[in-house]
Enzyme design. Structure first.
Site, PDB file in Angstrom:
ATOM      1  N   ASP A   1     -23.115  43.000 -29.956  1.00  0.00           N
ATOM      2  CA  ASP A   1     -22.983  41.562 -29.705  1.00  0.00           C
ATOM      3  C   ASP A   1     -21.528  41.148 -29.892  1.00  0.00           C
ATOM      4  OD1 ASP A   1     -23.401  38.788 -29.457  1.00  0.00           O
ATOM      5  OD2 ASP A   1     -25.385  38.957 -30.364  1.00  0.00           O
TER       6      ASP A   1
ATOM      7  N   HIS B   1     -20.422  37.732 -29.700  1.00  0.00           N
ATOM      8  CA  HIS B   1     -20.290  36.292 -29.918  1.00  0.00           C
ATOM      9  C   HIS B   1     -20.031  35.998 -31.391  1.00  0.00           C
ATOM     10  CE1 HIS B   1     -22.710  36.831 -26.259  1.00  0.00           C
ATOM     11  NE2 HIS B   1     -22.045  35.780 -25.823  1.00  0.00           N
TER      12      HIS B   1
ATOM     13  N   SER C   1     -29.848  41.740 -30.556  1.00  0.00           N
ATOM     14  CA  SER C   1     -29.238  41.713 -31.883  1.00  0.00           C
ATOM     15  C   SER C   1     -30.290  41.632 -32.981  1.00  0.00           C
ATOM     16  CB  SER C   1     -28.284  40.515 -31.997  1.00  0.00           C
ATOM     17  OG  SER C   1     -27.229  40.626 -31.075  1.00  0.00           O
TER      18      SER C   1
END
Length: 740
Positions: free
Chosen positions: A273, A275, A326
């Site tokens: 991930d 972000h 995630s």
């Protein structure tokens, strides 16, 4: 109900109980998604029948939370003080007292002006006592006695310091002022002066610097300061600590066991991930409240997180993730923490995380505390409870008890009440296929618009939400509570966009394609440059009333011809505004400027979404053609008042993230834009958007919702997966509990 509004405890509980039974037993609605408003009515009106209204709400809340497990309770708080309109200080005191007791009875949320909410413990003791007499109906003359002291509640507005008069105050006061107001111009010289007086860098940090940050943290917790202001305060703090750093290193060498602050929190975005805006904001807020934060960044493997947690002697580990895969990585890390004998609490946060998933999937694998944190403002309270010697045991006991209740409710609820997949498939969207026009062009094109071209396409409302300022743009700029902060943030954003344009920091890149395509059963067939590609799709499976279809994206295309030829067309796109963002953000952070770092990240996200809207408009008007959008304003386009849709893989209409890999192959996105996919199907750079284009005039956005075992098995067959693999990728949409 049919008898009118509920004004007593019994009536409130009766109506909520009836609604609860209907929703949970007949509709199959999750209890945790139910929010009751049992009606708050005015007290202190002089009418005897109204005197018990406050108590009625509080006691009804207590019973609702006990008798209807899982639901939430809300209410319009300002109603309680309506009889005192015109006397705002008294109203604010009433709101504070009412919330103090209602929250303890179980109230979860309320509608109230947080910026004008008095702190319960700060109320004048006499005023507080008499307000409680009214709210709790403790005496018959309560209203008259409150009016006698109403003038005491009226505070005098504090005179604002003009210009630089605050510079004449002692150094401790100057540092506090700089922290609260985010002024970093003088902080290094003030820090040097404080160091000269105290002779120890730790004493400067734990003394005047933390005194100032404690004020910031307290005001943020009370809703008197907002996230953009807190991030500016953190910038001041970091600059001060940066000046002290050489002296801190010397002191650490002399005393290697010294540990400053309230504790160490290690944060990381999990493997796969990319972000991290939310994580970065949480880190800044924790730092502002005296915690040492070790941020490992994004795409961090589980073992590295655990190794670093031991190396920095972390008191708390915090995990963040935005995309569905995630969640599995978080489960894996919880298992590893247990296997490797960790005993520190684990925090879970991010857009796809939830209290339900944390309780059902993560918490059972780690017994030393797994807590779901919804936003930055709650992180401080959670960290404080977890690291408190007196509160930790009870706090974790409450969390674990709540999680056990969630697991029991989840297990007892059974499978969602869904239509058989065959029934849903036969109830697709009835569309007039003849309405579909043919595109003016097919093929692939790349685009590199300037930031100046995209700027007018920005939807600013989500930008403010990123900074935890809630309200619709442009109205938020004049909001009575957050308007001043919103205007200041908006001005900073405009200045940075000017700088981005002038310095050429960002280079937006995108690609769009239109292909021959058709529907083949529950899948889409696409004729790409390298041959035919099949893209399985999902269908809504909820039980629908008459004339309500079970939608699927395949419904918006013509069926495949008898010879297998494609009889229709569709498109796809991938755009990014994120190239070079990471390098620029790293430079800001190296300069201890979290404010500009987060500002650039949030603007890059908005520019990527603006690019997607800009590209879709070009697609409709020029590439596909025939879409008359004369008269549509930018606001109309943001509100999607146009023909056609651009659903993204991993989102409600097509929740399987793995479809991105097919989309990227068809677009040759990596070669065309420099974008890539992680093993968990996150797009890199983070400020990126991709999706499919459907041009049918009746195409619309929708959510797939919950899926039954029969459809998941069929989808797995069409994908060439095992059922377990399909369940892993579709976990948030499963309408049943899969077998371990």
């Amino acid at each position: 109900d049919e008898q009118g509004q509920a004004d007593t405890v019994e009536r409130k509980v009766e109506i909520c109980s009836r609604a609860f039974r209907l929703l949970t037993t007949q509709v199959g609605f999750p209890p945790e998604d139910i929010i009751f408003d049992p009606n708050i009515f005015a007290v202190g009106t002089g009418i005897e029948e109204h005197a018990d209204y406050g108590v009625a709400f509080i006691e009804a809340t207590r019973r609702i939370k006990r008798e209807l497990p899982g639901c939430k309770v809300s209410g319009g708080v300002s109603n309680i003080s309506f009889a005192f309109r015109g006397n705002n200080p008294v109203r604010e005191a009433i709101h504070s007292v009412f919330l103090y007791h209602a929250v303890r009875a179980g109230m979860d949320m309320g509608i109230v002006n947080a910026g004008q909410l008095a702190v319960y413990s700060d109320l004048d003791p006499v005023v507080r006592e008499r307000v409680e007499d009214v709210v709790l109906n403790r005496r018959s003359d309560a209203t008259e006695r409150l009016l006698e002291v109403a003038h005491t509640a009226k505070g005098q507005a504090k005179a604002k310091e003009a210009d630089l008069s605050w510079r004449e105050a002692p150094v401790q006061a100057r540092i506090s002022h700089a922290m609260v107001h985010g002024i970093n111009k003088f902080i290094e010289e003030d820090t040097a002066e404080a160091f000269g007086l105290l002779k120890s860098p730790l004493m400067v940090i734990e003394g005047p610097l933390m005194d100032g940050m404690n004020i910031v943290g307290d005001r943020f917790g009370r809703g008197e300061m907002f996230l953009p202001q807190v991030v500016k305060s953190a910038r001041v703090m970091k600059k001060a600590v940066g000046w002290l750093l050489p002296y801190l290193e010397e002191e650490k060498a002399r005393n290697p066991n010294a540990k400053a602050g309230k504790g160490t929190v290690l944060l990381a975005t999990v493997k796969g991930d990319v972000h991290d805006i939310g994580k970065n904001i949480v880190g800044v807020v924790l730092q502002c409240n005296g915690y040492e934060v070790v941020d490992l960044g994004v795409m961090v493997p589980a073992q590295k997180i655990l190794d670093e947690a031991r190396a920095c002697d972390a008191d708390i580990v915090g995990l963040s993730g935005l995309i569905t895969p995630s969640l599995d990585e978080m489960v894996h890390l919880a298992r590893e923490m247990k296997r490797q004998d960790f005993s520190v609490p684990l925090l879970i946060g991010g857009a796809t995380t939830s209290k339900l998933h944390t309780a059902v999937k993560i918490s059972p694998h780690y017994g030393h505390g797994v807590v779901h944190v919804t936003d930055a403002s709650r992180a401080v309270g959670v960290a404080g409870a977890l690291l408190s010697e007196t509160r930790k045991v009870n706090y974790l006991s409450e969390i674990q008890s709540e999680q056990e209740h969630i697991r029991v409710r989840r297990a007892s609820r059974g499978d969602a009440r869904l239509a058989p997949f065959e029934t849903a498939r036969n109830n697709g969207t009835p569309l007039e296929i003849a309405q579909v026009s043919s595109p003016a062009w097919t093929g692939t094109r790349s685009f590199e618009p300037s930031v100046a071209e995209l700027r007018s396409w920005i939807d600013w409302t989500p930008f403010f939400r990123t900074w935890e300022l809630h309200g619709r743009y442009p109205e938020i700029l004049d909001d009575a509570v957050v308007g001043a902060t919103a205007r200041d943030l908006f001005a900073s954003a405009q200045d940075m966009l000017d700088e981005v344009e002038r310095e050429g920091w960002l280079r937006p890149r995108g690609v769009v394609s239109i292909w021959p395509a058709a529907r083949d059963g529950e899948s889409i067939v696409i004729q790409g440059d390298d041959g035919v590609v099949r893209v399985p799709m999902l269908r809504q499976q909820a039980r629908k009333s008459r004339n309500q279809p079970n939608r699927s994206l395949v419904d918006f295309l013509r069926p495949v011809a008898e010879d297998g030829a494609c009889t229709d067309h569709m498109g796809g796109f991938a755009v990014t505004a994120g190239h070079c963002v990471a390098e620029r953000v790293a430079a800001f952070k190296a300069d201890d400027d979290d404010y500009r770092a987060i500002l650039l990240e949030s603007l890059a996200d908005r520019l990527a979404e603006a690019f997607a809207e800009w590209m879709h408009a070009r697609f409709r008007r020029d590439l596909w053609g025939g879409h008359d959008e004369v008269g549509l304003s930018p606001d109309d386009l943001i509100a999607e008042r146009y023909r056609g849709i651009r659903p993204a893989p991993g989102y409600p209409a097509c929740p399987d993230h793995t479809a991105k890999s097919v989309l990227f192959q068809l677009l040759r996105a990596e070669q065309q834009t420099g974008m890539s996919l992680t093993e968990s199907m996150a797009m890199a750079p983070a400020a990126s958007v991709s999706g499919w284009y459907f041009a049918h005039p009746e195409s619309r956005y929708f959510g797939i919702g919950k899926l039954g075992r029969d459809q998941v098995a069929d989808y797995a067959r069409r994908k060439g997966w095992s059922v377990a693999e399909a369940e892993r990728w579709l976990a948030p949409n499963l309408g049943y509990v899969p077998k371990d």
